[in-house]
Design an enzyme around this catalytic site. Structure first.
Site, short mmCIF file in Angstrom:
data_model
loop_
_atom_site.label_atom_id
_atom_site.label_comp_id
_atom_site.label_asym_id
_atom_site.label_seq_id
_atom_site.Cartn_x
_atom_site.Cartn_y
_atom_site.Cartn_z
N HIS A 202 0.80 -1.23 0.00
CA HIS A 202 0.00 0.00 0.00
C HIS A 202 0.83 1.28 0.00
CE1 HIS A 202 1.03 -0.17 4.29
NE2 HIS A 202 0.79 1.14 4.31
C1 UD1 Z 1 -1.66 5.94 5.53
C2 UD1 Z 1 -0.28 6.43 6.00
C3 UD1 Z 1 0.72 5.28 5.91
C4 UD1 Z 1 0.22 4.06 6.65
C5 UD1 Z 1 -1.17 3.68 6.17
C6 UD1 Z 1 -1.71 2.55 7.00
C7 UD1 Z 1 0.26 8.83 5.58
C8 UD1 Z 1 1.12 9.72 4.77
N1 UD1 Z 1 0.20 7.52 5.17
O1 UD1 Z 1 -1.55 5.57 4.17
O2 UD1 Z 1 1.95 5.69 6.47
O3 UD1 Z 1 1.12 3.00 6.41
O4 UD1 Z 1 -2.04 4.81 6.32
O5 UD1 Z 1 -2.64 1.80 6.33
O6 UD1 Z 1 -0.34 9.25 6.53
N2 UD1 Z 1 -9.00 5.07 1.58
C9 UD1 Z 1 -10.23 4.45 1.63
N3 UD1 Z 1 -10.81 4.30 2.84
C10 UD1 Z 1 -10.26 4.71 3.99
C11 UD1 Z 1 -9.02 5.35 3.93
C12 UD1 Z 1 -8.39 5.53 2.71
O7 UD1 Z 1 -10.77 4.08 0.59
O8 UD1 Z 1 -10.85 4.51 5.06
C13 UD1 Z 1 -8.33 5.24 0.26
C14 UD1 Z 1 -8.64 6.57 -0.43
O9 UD1 Z 1 -8.67 6.33 -1.81
C15 UD1 Z 1 -7.41 7.39 -0.06
C16 UD1 Z 1 -6.32 6.34 -0.06
O10 UD1 Z 1 -6.92 5.17 0.44
O11 UD1 Z 1 -7.17 8.44 -0.96
C17 UD1 Z 1 -5.11 6.69 0.77
O12 UD1 Z 1 -5.47 6.94 2.11
P1 UD1 Z 1 -4.53 7.80 3.09
O13 UD1 Z 1 -5.07 7.80 4.45
O14 UD1 Z 1 -4.21 9.10 2.46
O15 UD1 Z 1 -3.17 7.01 3.06
P2 UD1 Z 1 -2.83 5.47 3.26
O16 UD1 Z 1 -2.34 4.95 1.95
O17 UD1 Z 1 -3.94 4.78 3.92
N1 UDP Z 2 -3.76 -5.70 9.19
C1 UDP Z 2 -5.04 -6.20 9.43
N2 UDP Z 2 -5.79 -6.56 8.35
C2 UDP Z 2 -5.34 -6.51 7.07
C3 UDP Z 2 -4.03 -6.01 6.85
C4 UDP Z 2 -3.26 -5.62 7.93
O1 UDP Z 2 -5.47 -6.28 10.58
O2 UDP Z 2 -6.09 -6.87 6.14
C5 UDP Z 2 -2.94 -5.23 10.33
C6 UDP Z 2 -1.62 -5.94 10.54
O3 UDP Z 2 -1.78 -7.01 11.44
C7 UDP Z 2 -0.71 -4.85 11.10
C8 UDP Z 2 -1.34 -3.54 10.63
O4 UDP Z 2 -2.60 -3.88 10.06
O5 UDP Z 2 -0.73 -4.84 12.52
C9 UDP Z 2 -0.48 -2.87 9.58
O6 UDP Z 2 -1.17 -1.82 9.00
P1 UDP Z 2 -0.76 -1.18 7.62
O7 UDP Z 2 0.00 -2.19 6.82
O8 UDP Z 2 -1.99 -0.61 7.02
O9 UDP Z 2 0.15 0.04 8.06
P2 UDP Z 2 1.70 0.25 8.38
O10 UDP Z 2 2.06 -0.65 9.50
O11 UDP Z 2 2.47 -0.03 7.12
O12 UDP Z 2 1.79 1.70 8.71
#
Ligand code: UD1
Ligand code: UDP
Length: 374
Positions: A202
């Site tokens: 992601h």
């Molecule tokens: C964010 C964090 C990243 C973290 C990740 C955990 C930043 C810069 N990034 O990335 O460090 O690893 O969360 O998962 O803060 N979206 C949905 N539903 C939601 C949320 C997001 O559909 O509930 C989609 C939207 O298209 C959105 C995209 O995901 O534009 C990105 O979401 P965003 O919160 O900006 O960043 P993440 O990729 O989730």
């Molecule tokens: N995770 C989860 N369901 C999923 C994918 C991930 O519960 O389908 C959990 C996983 O166990 C871990 C956390 O989400 O603890 C990691 O989140 P993510 O990869 O979104 O963010 P990051 O750690 O890279 O910031």
């Protein structure tokens, strides 16, 4: 003591849950605030249920948007919320835009900011998370570092030693308190393969780059193993927009599923042969389980997880195809506490309470300025 916890995304909720439970057990009043960065049921609310948490006291409903939008609107709204609740301290975990907004809002209101998982550095400032980490750490009055390595990173940036405490990472508690419960998950019935590797991807630098995404799909086709892929909404949205989703879904060795709840994910982690991921938290869980793991990045802010069974591969065909066979045959070693042992959250709550009660949890001018050269 009154604390305001800003917890806005899936990994923050997973890592802050055991800490918020510790607050509940003591005389610490906790105002639970989400900026609303993650709002889908499967990215946020399902974890409230998993971790037995009440819904947030405040949902700022910021939602998705550009880096600047998310950070600035969160900052604006958090400023108002912090003023209204007037907490003794604000706490947040990690490196998201919501965390940076919380750190900035607190610093500017002169409310002490506590940063959990402080001091992680990938040394790659093209990542939004790296900028968030550095700035948040420099706005913090109490920096809770998961390891000696992260403490060293902070010291090298001349952050005061007495603001830093090495506590371990609270994901140790999230994982070890719940690993047994995961055994009763029946998610495996939904997996169509007899054996499989688990894939998550992601990161902005991987999925926003269309070329990399296409390369990744081509690599998946060549991997001789089955892959179960709980897809992050960011990745799904980009694949759909570029008409690549169908292509990926048509690969016979790939099963795409929706993001799963925590216990189901832990079960998939336990049952898989190997993990391919660009997630931070997932590499930590791979370490706890001694699972072979490929980190689909060229760098990591978590060097503690790297080993003979956990390699950095980037999105590089040769490195991925070679490494997967290599890590699968390497002998694994038991988790030896690189990120702490169970009890990290209790330690964190104890430190916060002690510093508050002794009057040390206040915003003070940094020693950095006292050591000026003029
Ligand atoms: C964010 C964090 C990243 C973290 C990740 C955990 C930043 C810069 N990034 O990335 O460090 O690893 O969360 O998962 O803060 N979206 C949905 N539903 C939601 C949320 C997001 O559909 O509930 C989609 C939207 O298209 C959105 C995209 O995901 O534009 C990105 O979401 P965003 O919160 O900006 O960043 P993440 O990729 O989730
Ligand atoms: N995770 C989860 N369901 C999923 C994918 C991930 O519960 O389908 C959990 C996983 O166990 C871990 C956390 O989400 O603890 C990691 O989140 P993510 O990869 O979104 O963010 P990051 O750690 O890279 O910031």
């Amino acid at each position: 003591m009154k604390i305001l916890s800003v917890v806005s995304t899936r990994p923050e909720l997973i890592k802050m849950a055991p800490i918020m439970h510790e607050f509940k057990q003591r005389e610490i009043e906790n105002v639970f605030v989400t900026t609303g960065q993650h709002y889908d049921y499967s990215l946020f609310k399902s974890f409230l249920e998993d971790f037995d948490l009440a819904k947030p006291n405040e949902d700022l409903e910021v939602g998705s948007g550009s880096q600047g939008f998310q950070t600035s609107i969160s900052l604006l709204k958090l400023e108002e919320v912090i003023k209204r609740h007037s907490p003794d301290a604000v706490i947040a975990e990690g490196d998201t835009n919501s965390v940076l907004a919380a750190a900035l809002a607190s610093q500017k209101l002169l409310v002490p900011f506590i940063h959990v998982e402080a001091g992680l550095r990938s040394f790659d400032r093209t990542m939004p998370e790296e900028v968030n980490r550095i700035l948040s750490d420099h706005c913090s009055e109490l920096l809770l570092a998961p390891s000696k390595i992260s403490e060293k990173n902070l010291l090298l940036e001349r952050i005061d030693q007495d603001k830093i405490v090495v506590t371990g990472n609270s994901i140790v508690d999230s994982f070890f308190q719940n690993a047994k419960r995961a055994d009763s998950s029946d998610i495996i019935n939904e997996v169509k393969f007899d054996d499989f590797c688990l894939l998550t991807i992601h990161r902005k630098e991987n999925v926003d780059d269309l070329k990399k995404l296409q390369t990744m799909i081509a690599i998946l086709l060549k991997i001789k193993h089955n892959l179960v892929f709980p897809i992050h909404p960011r990745t799904k949205a980009i694949l759909l927009k570029n008409k690549l989703f169908e292509k990926l879904a048509s690969l016979k060795n790939v099963q795409i599923i929706e993001p799963v709840e925590y216990f189901d994910f832990l079960k998939l982690l336990k049952e898989c042969k190997c993990i391919l991921t660009d997630s931070g938290g997932v590499t930590e869980e791979a370490l706890f389980l001694s699972k072979p793991c490929l980190v689909l990045r060229n760098n990591t802010e978590r060097p503690e997880v790297l080993s003979k069974i956990c390699s950095l591969t980037g999105i590089d065909e040769k490195r991925i195809l070679d490494s997967i066979e290599k890590v699968l045959v390497e002998k694994s070693t038991k988790y030896n506490g690189q990120l702490g042992l169970p009890g990290v959250s209790k330690k964190i709550a104890d430190i916060i309470q002690k510093r508050y009660e002794s009057g040390q949890l206040i915003v003070k001018p940094s020693n950095f300025f006292e050591k000026r050269y003029y």
